[in-house]
Design a protein around this motif. Structure first.
Motif, PDB file in Angstrom:
ATOM      1  N   MET A   1     -68.114   6.064  24.943  1.00 13.91           N
ATOM      2  CA  MET A   1     -69.166   6.245  23.690  1.00 13.91           C
ATOM      3  C   MET A   1     -70.170   5.236  23.710  1.00 13.91           C
ATOM      4  O   MET A   1     -71.449   5.347  23.028  1.00 13.91           O
ATOM      5  N   ILE A   2     -69.993   4.175  24.389  1.00 10.01           N
ATOM      6  CA  ILE A   2     -71.118   3.086  24.415  1.00 10.01           C
ATOM      7  C   ILE A   2     -71.958   3.156  25.726  1.00 10.01           C
ATOM      8  O   ILE A   2     -73.149   2.912  25.826  1.00 10.01           O
ATOM      9  N   ILE A   3     -71.304   3.429  26.964  1.00  8.69           N
ATOM     10  CA  ILE A   3     -71.909   3.407  27.996  1.00  8.69           C
ATOM     11  C   ILE A   3     -72.966   4.649  28.195  1.00  8.69           C
ATOM     12  O   ILE A   3     -73.853   4.742  28.710  1.00  8.69           O
ATOM     13  N   ILE A   4     -72.398   5.924  27.600  1.00 10.83           N
ATOM     14  CA  ILE A   4     -73.261   7.085  27.901  1.00 10.83           C
ATOM     15  C   ILE A   4     -74.576   7.019  27.380  1.00 10.83           C
ATOM     16  O   ILE A   4     -75.618   7.269  27.653  1.00 10.83           O
ATOM     17  N   PRO A   5     -74.595   6.615  26.019  1.00 13.06           N
ATOM     18  CA  PRO A   5     -75.825   6.266  25.285  1.00 13.06           C
ATOM     19  C   PRO A   5     -76.600   5.233  26.114  1.00 13.06           C
ATOM     20  O   PRO A   5     -77.919   5.393  26.019  1.00 13.06           O
ATOM     21  N   MET A   6     -76.325   4.433  26.813  1.00 13.38           N
ATOM     22  CA  MET A   6     -76.818   3.318  27.508  1.00 13.38           C
ATOM     23  C   MET A   6     -77.580   4.017  28.845  1.00 13.38           C
ATOM     24  O   MET A   6     -78.734   3.753  29.153  1.00 13.38           O
TER      25      MET A   6
ATOM     26  N   ILE B   1     -74.706   1.753  38.792  1.00 15.49           N
ATOM     27  CA  ILE B   1     -73.881   0.791  37.954  1.00 15.49           C
ATOM     28  C   ILE B   1     -73.297   1.095  36.643  1.00 15.49           C
ATOM     29  O   ILE B   1     -71.891   0.652  36.593  1.00 15.49           O
ATOM     30  N   LEU B   2     -73.879   1.648  36.049  1.00 15.43           N
ATOM     31  CA  LEU B   2     -73.217   2.043  34.463  1.00 15.43           C
ATOM     32  C   LEU B   2     -72.070   2.930  34.717  1.00 15.43           C
ATOM     33  O   LEU B   2     -71.090   2.731  34.014  1.00 15.43           O
ATOM     34  N   PRO B   3     -72.202   3.918  35.706  1.00 17.70           N
ATOM     35  CA  PRO B   3     -70.976   4.655  35.602  1.00 17.70           C
ATOM     36  C   PRO B   3     -69.696   3.797  36.649  1.00 17.70           C
ATOM     37  O   PRO B   3     -68.512   4.303  36.224  1.00 17.70           O
ATOM     38  N   ILE B   4     -70.096   2.697  37.322  1.00 21.05           N
ATOM     39  CA  ILE B   4     -69.209   1.737  37.914  1.00 21.05           C
ATOM     40  C   ILE B   4     -68.673   1.072  36.751  1.00 21.05           C
ATOM     41  O   ILE B   4     -67.362   0.992  36.953  1.00 21.05           O
ATOM     42  N   LEU B   5     -69.071   0.596  35.795  1.00 18.51           N
ATOM     43  CA  LEU B   5     -68.939  -0.040  34.685  1.00 18.51           C
ATOM     44  C   LEU B   5     -67.583   0.912  33.892  1.00 18.51           C
ATOM     45  O   LEU B   5     -66.684   0.385  33.634  1.00 18.51           O
TER      46      LEU B   5
END
Length: 277
Positions: free
Chosen positions: A70-75, A106-110
């Motif tokens: 819910m934090i990473i998807i908006p990023m 990178i963000l999906p890796i996180l």
């Protein structure tokens, strides 16, 4: 309910066409290279449809109360919106493709790391897609670097699992829910693949066909101009030959025949050369 899907599709199509015209309409008009045009459209399709996809995934993660996603998807959505703005400003496809592919790697890796090092198909598919977009829009060397980053993460996950290292796991993470959601997410990603990459190759073929048709049109126009010039000269010498016959000027008549023969030969040679090309 049956009427809802066609209306929804028409709404999405209308949003897509208007957004495409606003973001890359002028850029495509000022880009002559067909390969560059196809790359621009690929990045646009990648960003636009990935945003649409992530909005639906955000709803799914709200249901599962997955705080990390819910934090990473908006990023990720924000990064993709930035990509669209960069395209609108005329930034090169290479630069925008570099930023888009890196952020969606990178963000999906996180997200995977903080979701119990999940290596499910939904992560694998987007990693592969980001590397392919990098390869097409940037270059092979950068795509290989992205691949090394991904392989390094996979090695790190293997080390974490083998040594039972405890990593923060979002409280909303549920293995059972992830397994149930996999068919939906994978199906959506496959449709995304088909639309983005499939349309890219269709655009290449279509643009190349248009370019070939334009070249043929120009070539036929040149042939028409050349033959028209030759036939006008032949017509002129033919008229001069008639005058020479009436006046009995045999030398002028012979000169007219020689010129007519020369220009007819020139026209035939031009046609033969055009067919050979």
């Amino acid at each position: 309910m049956a009427k809802l899907f066609p209306k929804s599709w028409l709404l999405i199509k209308s949003i897509y066409l208007n957004t495409e015209k606003t973001v890359i309409g002028n850029l495509l008009l000022h880009t002559e290279n067909t390969y560059e045009q196809a790359k621009i459209k690929l990045i646009f399709d990648y960003a636009f449809f990935y945003i649409m996809l992530l909005l639906s995934f955000l709803f799914v993660n709200m249901l599962s109360q997955n705080a990390v996603n819910m934090i990473i998807i908006p990023m990720i959505i924000l990064d993709l919106v930035v990509c669209l703005l960069l395209l609108k400003k005329g930034i090169s496809a290479r630069t925008v493709g570099l930023f888009a592919s890196f952020s969606t790697l990178i963000l999906p890796i996180l997200s995977s790391l903080l979701n119990n090092q999940d290596l499910g198909p939904k992560y694998v598919l987007i990693w592969v897609m980001s590397i392919l977009v990098c390869y097409i829009t940037v270059n092979l060397s950068t795509a290989l670097i992205w691949s090394l980053i991904l392989c390094a993460y996979l090695i790190a996950v293997a080390w974490i699992k083998i040594n039972n290292v405890v990593i923060f796991v979002t409280p909303g993470y549920s293995s059972a829910f992830q397994y149930l959601a996999n068919p939906f997410t994978v199906g959506m990603y496959l449709l995304f693949f088909i639309r983005a990459l499939g349309q890219y190759y269709r655009n290449l073929i279509s643009m190349e066909q248009m370019r070939t048709a334009e070249k043929q049109k120009q070539h036929l126009s040149l042939i028409n101009q050349h033959l028209t010039k030759q036939f006008l000269l032949v017509k002129g010498f033919s008229a001069s030959g008639k005058t020479a016959i009436l006046k009995g000027e045999t030398e002028l008549l012979e000169s007219c025949f020689i010129e007519i023969e020369k220009h007819c030969g020139s026209a035939i040679d031009y046609l033969n050369d055009s067919q050979a090309k």
